[in-house]
Design an enzyme around this catalytic site. Structure first.
Site, PDB file in Angstrom:
ATOM      1  N   ASP A   1      -7.760  -1.943  -1.231  1.00  0.00           N
ATOM      2  CA  ASP A   1      -8.643  -2.874  -0.534  1.00  0.00           C
ATOM      3  C   ASP A   1     -10.064  -2.473  -0.892  1.00  0.00           C
ATOM      4  O   ASP A   1     -10.474  -1.328  -0.653  1.00  0.00           O
ATOM      5  CB  ASP A   1      -8.440  -2.791   0.984  1.00  0.00           C
ATOM      6  CG  ASP A   1      -7.066  -3.265   1.416  1.00  0.00           C
ATOM      7  OD1 ASP A   1      -6.429  -4.016   0.674  1.00  0.00           O
ATOM      8  OD2 ASP A   1      -6.632  -2.881   2.526  1.00  0.00           O
TER       9      ASP A   1
ATOM     10  N   HIS B   1       0.813  -1.221   0.000  1.00  0.00           N
ATOM     11  CA  HIS B   1       0.000   0.000   0.000  1.00  0.00           C
ATOM     12  C   HIS B   1       0.846   1.271   0.000  1.00  0.00           C
ATOM     13  O   HIS B   1       0.357   2.333  -0.394  1.00  0.00           O
ATOM     14  CB  HIS B   1      -0.943   0.005   1.201  1.00  0.00           C
ATOM     15  CG  HIS B   1      -2.136  -0.879   1.055  1.00  0.00           C
ATOM     16  ND1 HIS B   1      -3.308  -0.470   0.456  1.00  0.00           N
ATOM     17  CD2 HIS B   1      -2.341  -2.168   1.432  1.00  0.00           C
ATOM     18  CE1 HIS B   1      -4.186  -1.465   0.467  1.00  0.00           C
ATOM     19  NE2 HIS B   1      -3.631  -2.506   1.056  1.00  0.00           N
TER      20      HIS B   1
ATOM     21  N   GLU C   1      -5.993 -12.703   0.997  1.00  0.00           N
ATOM     22  CA  GLU C   1      -7.009 -11.713   1.375  1.00  0.00           C
ATOM     23  C   GLU C   1      -7.989 -11.503   0.216  1.00  0.00           C
ATOM     24  O   GLU C   1      -7.570 -11.104  -0.865  1.00  0.00           O
ATOM     25  CB  GLU C   1      -6.347 -10.372   1.714  1.00  0.00           C
ATOM     26  CG  GLU C   1      -5.338 -10.457   2.851  1.00  0.00           C
ATOM     27  CD  GLU C   1      -4.567  -9.159   3.031  1.00  0.00           C
ATOM     28  OE1 GLU C   1      -4.856  -8.164   2.322  1.00  0.00           O
ATOM     29  OE2 GLU C   1      -3.660  -9.131   3.874  1.00  0.00           O
TER      30      GLU C   1
ATOM     31  N   HIS D   1      -7.908  -7.591  -1.180  1.00  0.00           N
ATOM     32  CA  HIS D   1      -6.689  -6.858  -1.547  1.00  0.00           C
ATOM     33  C   HIS D   1      -6.292  -7.147  -2.997  1.00  0.00           C
ATOM     34  O   HIS D   1      -6.040  -8.289  -3.367  1.00  0.00           O
ATOM     35  CB  HIS D   1      -5.552  -7.272  -0.595  1.00  0.00           C
ATOM     36  CG  HIS D   1      -4.228  -6.638  -0.915  1.00  0.00           C
ATOM     37  ND1 HIS D   1      -3.596  -5.794  -0.028  1.00  0.00           N
ATOM     38  CD2 HIS D   1      -3.403  -6.732  -1.978  1.00  0.00           C
ATOM     39  CE1 HIS D   1      -2.441  -5.394  -0.561  1.00  0.00           C
ATOM     40  NE2 HIS D   1      -2.307  -5.950  -1.752  1.00  0.00           N
TER      41      HIS D   1
END
Length: 235
Positions: free
Chosen positions: A141, A134, A203, A206
């Site tokens: 996200d 990030h 995830e 993500h």
């Protein structure tokens, strides 16, 4: 070290721009800002220009299937200081949820909890060769909202420290809602990947383009690829 940290970064210098929030769904105020995360000059809703363009592409693909649905941007840019803040916050939350106190944790307990935290969170590394995704402006996200503006059920919350965060968790789970949760996750994956993103294998929320994880996943999917990362850490 994560496997993707072996990917070379050759910074391309692409612009870092604000995401036009009027075109997407967002949670306001931002969840991490509410906790006091130190963002500084740039808000969480900045990303590389190509990432912003691909978000528009993904939403276009989504609306071909679900005309009144939108992508909700939960998080995008995250400086290393915020990464560190959230890693420490998540550790403290995990301690409290287990009914423990940080001051009395054994070394074994600390190690176990940190392992849980780092299943979800990238290390807040200041090494330019191992930036958190990030912090490069490459990662987002995201989830979906329906025609009523309600968040689409995915079977777990974003950032949840559990096996339910794994993208394919609901394939073999024998509960009534499992097929719906899995279908919703697949829809999100399909529109994001069609636009050019890759999904974090651990995830469901993500996605990234242009960072080390993106390049590593591209190379893993096709051993003939020689992708490198074009986005390094910002600031």
């Amino acid at each position: 070290m994560r496997p993707y940290h072996n990917i070379e970064i050759v910074e391309c210098g692409e612009r870092f721009i604000e995401i036009p929030l009027q075109d997407f769904a967002v949670e306001s105020p931002h969840p991490y800002e509410k906790l006091g995360a130190p963002y500084g000059e740039h808000s969480p809703y900045f990303a590389r220009e190509s990432v912003v363009n691909y978000l528009f592409e993904a939403q276009k693909y989504l609306q071909q299937i679900r005309p009144d649905w939108r992508i909700q941007i939960f998080d995008a840019y995250r400086p290393v200081a915020v990464q560190k803040f959230m890693v420490n916050y998540t550790f403290s939350q995990a301690v409290r949820e287990k009914g423990l106190r940080e001051l009395t944790l054994s070394e074994a307990q600390k190690q176990s909890i940190w392992e849980e935290v780092y299943k979800i969170w990238a290390e807040p590394s200041l090494n330019k060769k191992t930036p958190p995704p990030h912090s490069t402006g490459a990662a987002v996200d995201v989830t979906l909202v329906d025609e009523m503006g309600q968040i689409v059920h995915m079977g777990s919350s974003i950032d949840e420290l559990s096996e339910r965060s794994l993208p394919d968790y609901y394939i073999d789970i024998q509960i009534e809602q499992a097929p719906r949760y899995h279908a919703n996750r697949l829809l999100l994956k399909d529109v994001m990947e069609k636009a050019g993103f890759t999904r974090n294998p651990k995830e469901w929320w993500h996605f990234s383009f242009g960072d080390q994880m993106w390049a590593w996943l591209k190379n893993e999917a096709n051993l003939d690829n020689k992708c490198i990362a074009c986005y390094g850490r910002l600031f």
